[in-house]
Scaffold this active site. Structure first.
Site, short mmCIF file in Angstrom:
data_model
loop_
_atom_site.label_atom_id
_atom_site.label_comp_id
_atom_site.label_asym_id
_atom_site.label_seq_id
_atom_site.Cartn_x
_atom_site.Cartn_y
_atom_site.Cartn_z
CB CYS A 107 -1.01 -0.03 1.14
SG CYS A 107 -2.44 1.06 0.84
CG HIS A 198 -4.06 -2.90 3.40
ND1 HIS A 198 -2.92 -2.78 4.15
CD2 HIS A 198 -4.43 -1.64 3.06
CE1 HIS A 198 -2.61 -1.49 4.28
NE2 HIS A 198 -3.51 -0.78 3.61
CD GLU A 200 -1.69 -5.95 5.51
OE1 GLU A 200 -1.81 -4.79 5.95
OE2 GLU A 200 -1.62 -6.20 4.28
#
Length: 259
Positions: A107, A198, A200
């Site tokens: 990001c 994102h 994760e």
């Protein structure tokens, strides 16, 4: 022995971010060893967050790692040079490249690295891209192995990099993007991966992010982006759905396998 990964944690929710990355990396490779760092220059005139789960950035320790991740940060609308740890960060960029340590930029981390290495500019989005979106595969890459056209991925940001400039840079490849053109993955030389999703994030992350932004506005939700294609009951904003779990598992297994 598992691979040794370093992570520069620039996110505001540092403990949650550490838990997320530890979870996804250890799920991909249980023996992985992870070291978390913070930029020293950011805390010259301010206290460290309580129970800070990281150590100061140390290039001597990073040299011994098998791969390195730089997280996002909620500062997309700031000029890069206005970031108080910019000089320290660019020193890290140079070090990772010189030592040929595989890099995963996430990001804002991806925005910063693309700007520094290739001069790519960024611009604010008309509104935050916030939610779970299908992705088009524009160029295959080992890091996308096992993912099919339309795979779902989470996005949460207020800015975007200039796509025309990326396409004009021969060293870069746009591998995946949303159908309306929002970047998802760009790859470059020297094992550089620029991830705008994102990946994760876990199942509760979008709900927490929305509530945090709502709280910062004193509960006023006018003009505040709500997570898209995330809640099973969107009108009540309830029952978050973890529809990108398979994508997450494939992505981090692929990244660790490639480094």
């Amino acid at each position: 022995m598992g691979k040794k990964i370093g992570i520069l944690n620039l996110m505001h929710d540092k403990i949650d971010t550490q838990k997320r990355f530890s979870h996804v990396l250890k799920a991909a490779e249980p023996r992985v060893a992870i070291s978390y760092f913070y930029p020293k220059s950011h805390y010259l005139n301010r206290p460290l967050p309580q129970n800070c789960p990281a150590e100061p950035l140390d290039l001597a320790k990073i040299e011994k790692l098998d791969g390195f991740i730089i997280t996002g940060a909620p500062i997309e609308l700031l000029d890069f040079t206005a970031v108080d740890y910019w000089q320290e960060l660019t020193g890290l960029f140079d070090f990772l490249k010189a030592k040929e340590i595989p890099q995963l930029y996430v990001c804002w981390g991806a925005m910063a690295a693309l700007h520094y290495f290739y001069g790519i500019s960024k611009h604010p989005l008309p509104e935050k891209i916030f939610g779970i979106y299908p992705q088009e595969i524009l160029a295959t890459a080992p890091i996308l192995s096992g993912l099919v056209e339309g795979f779902r991925a989470p996005h949460a940001r207020y800015a975007e990099m200039n796509r025309e400039e990326i396409e004009a840079e021969k060293a870069l490849t746009i591998n995946a993007a949303t159908p309306d053109g929002h970047l998802s993955l760009v790859t470059g030389p020297d094992k550089q991966a620029f991830l705008f999703s994102h990946m994760e994030y876990g199942p509760q992350a979008f709900k927490k992010e929305y509530q945090r932004e709502l709280s910062a506005r004193g509960g006023d939700d006018r003009g505040l982006a709500k997570p898209q294609q995330y809640f099973a009951n969107e009108s009540a904003m309830s029952l978050p759905q973890f529809t990108w779990e398979s994508t997450q598992q494939h992505f981090f297994k692929n990244w660790l396998a490639a480094i």
